[in-house]
Design a protein around this motif. Structure first.
Motif, PDB file in Angstrom:
ATOM      1  N   ALA A  28      89.338  -1.960  33.906  1.00 30.40           N
ATOM      2  CA  ALA A  28      90.414  -1.934  32.911  1.00 30.40           C
ATOM      3  C   ALA A  28      90.539  -0.547  32.291  1.00 30.40           C
ATOM      4  N   VAL A  29      89.383   0.096  32.094  1.00 27.04           N
ATOM      5  CA  VAL A  29      89.412   1.475  31.567  1.00 27.04           C
ATOM      6  C   VAL A  29      90.081   2.402  32.571  1.00 27.04           C
ATOM      7  N   GLY A  30      89.801   2.202  33.855  1.00 26.99           N
ATOM      8  CA  GLY A  30      90.457   3.017  34.889  1.00 26.99           C
ATOM      9  C   GLY A  30      91.952   2.829  34.886  1.00 26.99           C
ATOM     10  N   LEU A  31      92.428   1.594  34.707  1.00 29.75           N
ATOM     11  CA  LEU A  31      93.864   1.341  34.640  1.00 29.75           C
ATOM     12  C   LEU A  31      94.480   2.025  33.417  1.00 29.75           C
ATOM     13  N   THR A  32      93.794   1.979  32.280  1.00 24.79           N
ATOM     14  CA  THR A  32      94.298   2.646  31.074  1.00 24.79           C
ATOM     15  C   THR A  32      94.459   4.139  31.305  1.00 24.79           C
ATOM     16  N   GLU A  33      93.500   4.739  31.988  1.00 23.30           N
ATOM     17  CA  GLU A  33      93.579   6.186  32.231  1.00 23.30           C
ATOM     18  C   GLU A  33      94.735   6.534  33.155  1.00 23.30           C
ATOM     19  N   VAL A  34      94.967   5.704  34.171  1.00 26.22           N
ATOM     20  CA  VAL A  34      96.098   5.963  35.065  1.00 26.22           C
ATOM     21  C   VAL A  34      97.408   5.903  34.299  1.00 26.22           C
ATOM     22  N   ALA A  35      97.583   4.845  33.489  1.00 24.50           N
ATOM     23  CA  ALA A  35      98.825   4.708  32.728  1.00 24.50           C
ATOM     24  C   ALA A  35      98.999   5.838  31.724  1.00 24.50           C
ATOM     25  N   MET A  36      97.888   6.370  31.225  1.00 23.85           N
ATOM     26  CA  MET A  36      97.958   7.437  30.238  1.00 23.85           C
ATOM     27  C   MET A  36      98.274   8.790  30.870  1.00 23.85           C
ATOM     28  N   ARG A  37      97.855   8.986  32.092  1.00 25.31           N
ATOM     29  CA  ARG A  37      97.927  10.320  32.659  1.00 25.31           C
ATOM     30  C   ARG A  37      99.093  10.560  33.602  1.00 25.31           C
ATOM     31  N   THR A  38      99.711   9.541  34.123  1.00 26.51           N
ATOM     32  CA  THR A  38     100.761   9.744  35.119  1.00 26.51           C
ATOM     33  C   THR A  38     102.097   9.230  34.623  1.00 26.51           C
ATOM     34  N   GLY A  98      97.408   2.300  27.708  1.00 22.00           N
ATOM     35  CA  GLY A  98      97.611   3.556  28.419  1.00 22.00           C
ATOM     36  C   GLY A  98      99.009   4.114  28.225  1.00 22.00           C
ATOM     37  N   LEU A  99     100.017   3.237  28.293  1.00 25.48           N
ATOM     38  CA  LEU A  99     101.390   3.696  28.087  1.00 25.48           C
ATOM     39  C   LEU A  99     101.598   4.214  26.667  1.00 25.48           C
ATOM     40  N   TYR A 100     100.977   3.554  25.690  1.00 25.03           N
ATOM     41  CA  TYR A 100     101.088   4.017  24.301  1.00 25.03           C
ATOM     42  C   TYR A 100     100.449   5.397  24.135  1.00 25.03           C
ATOM     43  N   LEU A 101      99.258   5.582  24.682  1.00 17.97           N
ATOM     44  CA  LEU A 101      98.589   6.880  24.576  1.00 17.97           C
ATOM     45  C   LEU A 101      99.383   7.968  25.290  1.00 17.97           C
ATOM     46  N   ARG A 102      99.987   7.612  26.431  1.00 16.19           N
ATOM     47  CA  ARG A 102     100.819   8.594  27.139  1.00 16.19           C
ATOM     48  C   ARG A 102     102.017   9.005  26.306  1.00 16.19           C
ATOM     49  N   ALA A 103     102.650   8.023  25.654  1.00 13.47           N
ATOM     50  CA  ALA A 103     103.804   8.338  24.806  1.00 13.47           C
ATOM     51  C   ALA A 103     103.395   9.239  23.642  1.00 13.47           C
ATOM     52  N   GLN A 104     102.228   8.985  23.073  1.00 11.95           N
ATOM     53  CA  GLN A 104     101.754   9.828  21.971  1.00 11.95           C
ATOM     54  C   GLN A 104     101.488  11.248  22.437  1.00 11.95           C
ATOM     55  N   ARG A 105     100.908  11.400  23.615  1.00 11.01           N
ATOM     56  CA  ARG A 105     100.640  12.736  24.147  1.00 11.01           C
ATOM     57  C   ARG A 105     101.944  13.469  24.460  1.00 11.01           C
ATOM     58  N   ASP A 106     102.916  12.744  25.020  1.00 10.19           N
ATOM     59  CA  ASP A 106     104.210  13.366  25.303  1.00 10.19           C
ATOM     60  C   ASP A 106     104.907  13.790  24.019  1.00 10.19           C
ATOM     61  N   LEU A 107     104.805  12.951  22.992  1.00  4.97           N
ATOM     62  CA  LEU A 107     105.431  13.286  21.718  1.00  4.97           C
ATOM     63  C   LEU A 107     104.787  14.516  21.102  1.00  4.97           C
ATOM     64  N   ALA A 108     103.460  14.595  21.177  1.00  9.10           N
ATOM     65  CA  ALA A 108     102.771  15.775  20.647  1.00  9.10           C
ATOM     66  C   ALA A 108     103.162  17.032  21.415  1.00  9.10           C
ATOM     67  N   ALA A 109     103.284  16.908  22.743  1.00 11.03           N
ATOM     68  CA  ALA A 109     103.699  18.068  23.548  1.00 11.03           C
ATOM     69  C   ALA A 109     105.117  18.496  23.201  1.00 11.03           C
ATOM     70  N   THR A 110     106.000  17.517  22.943  1.00 10.59           N
ATOM     71  CA  THR A 110     107.372  17.847  22.556  1.00 10.59           C
ATOM     72  C   THR A 110     107.401  18.584  21.225  1.00 10.59           C
ATOM     73  N   TYR A 111     106.599  18.107  20.263  1.00  7.49           N
ATOM     74  CA  TYR A 111     106.547  18.782  18.970  1.00  7.49           C
ATOM     75  C   TYR A 111     106.024  20.210  19.102  1.00  7.49           C
ATOM     76  N   ARG A 112     105.011  20.392  19.958  1.00  2.68           N
ATOM     77  CA  ARG A 112     104.481  21.752  20.168  1.00  2.68           C
ATOM     78  C   ARG A 112     105.527  22.653  20.801  1.00  2.68           C
ATOM     79  N   ALA A 113     106.270  22.114  21.775  1.00  4.80           N
ATOM     80  CA  ALA A 113     107.308  22.920  22.417  1.00  4.80           C
ATOM     81  C   ALA A 113     108.407  23.291  21.429  1.00  4.80           C
ATOM     82  N   ARG A 114     108.804  22.324  20.589  1.00  3.20           N
ATOM     83  CA  ARG A 114     109.839  22.616  19.595  1.00  3.20           C
ATOM     84  C   ARG A 114     109.357  23.645  18.589  1.00  3.20           C
ATOM     85  N   ALA A 115     108.090  23.544  18.198  1.00  2.00           N
ATOM     86  CA  ALA A 115     107.548  24.531  17.258  1.00  2.00           C
ATOM     87  C   ALA A 115     107.533  25.921  17.872  1.00  2.00           C
ATOM     88  N   ALA A 116     107.178  25.996  19.169  1.00  2.00           N
ATOM     89  CA  ALA A 116     107.182  27.294  19.843  1.00  2.00           C
ATOM     90  C   ALA A 116     108.599  27.858  19.945  1.00  2.00           C
TER      91      ALA A 116
END
Length: 387
Positions: free
Chosen positions: A90-100, A148-166
């Motif tokens: 289950a942890v492996g599935l979470t990581e896949v959903a988070m990373r891809t 995993g999908l929730y964590l991926r969305a959070q990471r994408d949102l953080a990356a978007t905020y960093r890009a906008r700040a840059a």
């Protein structure tokens, strides 16, 4: 889009944690005389912990392998904490959903884990076709997937905020640069209005005085000549400073030496040829009678004209560059056949005209019947002004 993020989600210490936890869970499930974890269960559990180490590099294959190893551990009637070991899948599935971001990869990992859970339920329970099976499978598969999908969305949102700040920081830097350039331009105009005019008047008046006292004591004439030369040099320095203030780039580029002008022009011609254009160049090697501002203006006129040619000219036609002495100065002529009817509407020509005017020269830009001509003339400096 790549299958996984380039960075590894879990640090090595966390990824190696199952190598410690799995043996502890298995040992805690051993009770002498009552329950003993089978050897094959130990091997499957430790194999899962080792496979999990490679999830940072191959998350989808690792997830599928963990699902396969979980099937026999689900089938056996495990006791105590050892029953938690197969849920490493289950942890492996979470990581896949988070990373891809690839739906196919996530679906493959989810299907593999769901199949492992269903096979485990089918092998370990007599009554398989019941509502509890559906609920348990949905929970065991759905919760890791949603996490995993929730964590991926959070990471994408953080990356978007960093890009906008840059981007915002870059815009602020550009705005500051434009404000500095505007301030430099305003200062240059004020300098020209307040100082250059008065210096020119001083030079003119001293010249008149030289004629009025032509028969005066030679020492007086020597003083006037010296003052005239000093004032003329000061006026030339003011013109240099004026150009530097109006062009922020000149604060970072040294004025061109007399011997370096032909080489710099030749380099500009070679860059145009490297871009796929045919350029014929006739360059007078003796341009030493231009002052520093004249030499720099000459170079910038050639560079800007060739840049415009690369933007608007037809590569199949010839671009001609001629730099030669004429009428006590240097004549520049760049000609090409243009594909754009409005190629003379840019700000580059405006800046070029300002440069030439500040150097005391003339600039003519002519577009006729598809042919584009830029002709500039720059005056030679007086001997005492050549630097």
């Amino acid at each position: 889009m790549s299958e996984t993020r380039p960075n590894r989600v879990l640090p090595p210490l966390v990824r190696g944690l199952p190598l410690v936890l799995v043996p502890l869970l298995l040992l805690a499930s051993n009770f002498p005389g009552e329950h003993q974890v089978p050897l094959w269960y130990w091997l499957a559990g430790m194999a899962s912990a080792v496979v999990f180490l490679f999830g940072g590099r191959w998350p989808v294959p690792v997830s599928l392998t963990l699902s396969v190893l979980a099937v026999p551990m689900f089938v056996v009637d495990a006791w105590g904490l050892s029953s938690l070991v197969p849920y490493l899948g289950a942890v492996g599935l979470t990581e896949v959903a988070m990373r891809t971001h690839r739906t196919a990869s996530v679906a493959t990992a989810a299907a593999g884990w769901a199949a492992a859970v269903l096979l485990g339920l089918a092998g370990g329970h007599a009554a398989f076709w019941r509502a509890a099976t559906v609920v348990e499978t949905a929970a065991v598969v759905g919760l890791p997937l949603l996490l995993g999908l929730y964590l991926r969305a959070q990471r994408d949102l953080a990356a978007t905020y960093r890009a906008r700040a840059a981007e915002a920081e870059a815009r602020r830097a550009d705005d500051a640069a434009r404000a500095r350039a505007a301030e430099r331009s305003a200062l240059a105009r004020e300098l020209h209005d307040l100082v250059a005019h008065h210096m020119a008047s001083i030079v003119l008046r001293i010249g008149v005085a030289q004629h009025v006292v032509a028969d005066a004591d030679p020492r007086v004439r020597g003083v006037l000549d010296d003052v005239h030369d000093t004032a003329s040099g000061a006026l030339s320095d003011i013109r240099r400073l004026l150009v530097a203030l109006r062009d922020p780039d000149l604060g970072e580029v040294a004025l061109v030496d007399a011997d370096g002008v032909p080489a710099e022009i030749g380099a500009a011609v070679e860059r145009t040829r490297a871009a796929g254009f045919t350029v014929t160049a006739e360059l007078d090697p003796d341009l030493g009678d231009l002052d520093a501002i004249g030499r720099l203006t000459l170079l910038r006129v050639v560079q800007e004209s060739l840049t415009n040619a690369m933007k608007h000219a037809d590569p199949s036609d010839v671009v001609t560059v001629t730099v030669a002495r004429r009428d006590g100065g240097v004549d520049v002529h760049i000609a090409n056949r243009s594909r754009a009817a409005d190629s003379g509407s840019g700000l580059g020509l405006v800046g070029m005209a300002e440069r030439v005017a500040l150097a005391g020269g003339t600039l003519d830009v002519v577009a006729a019947e598809g042919n584009w001509h830029v002709r500039a003339w720059l005056p030679a400096a007086k001997p005492e002004e050549v630097r």
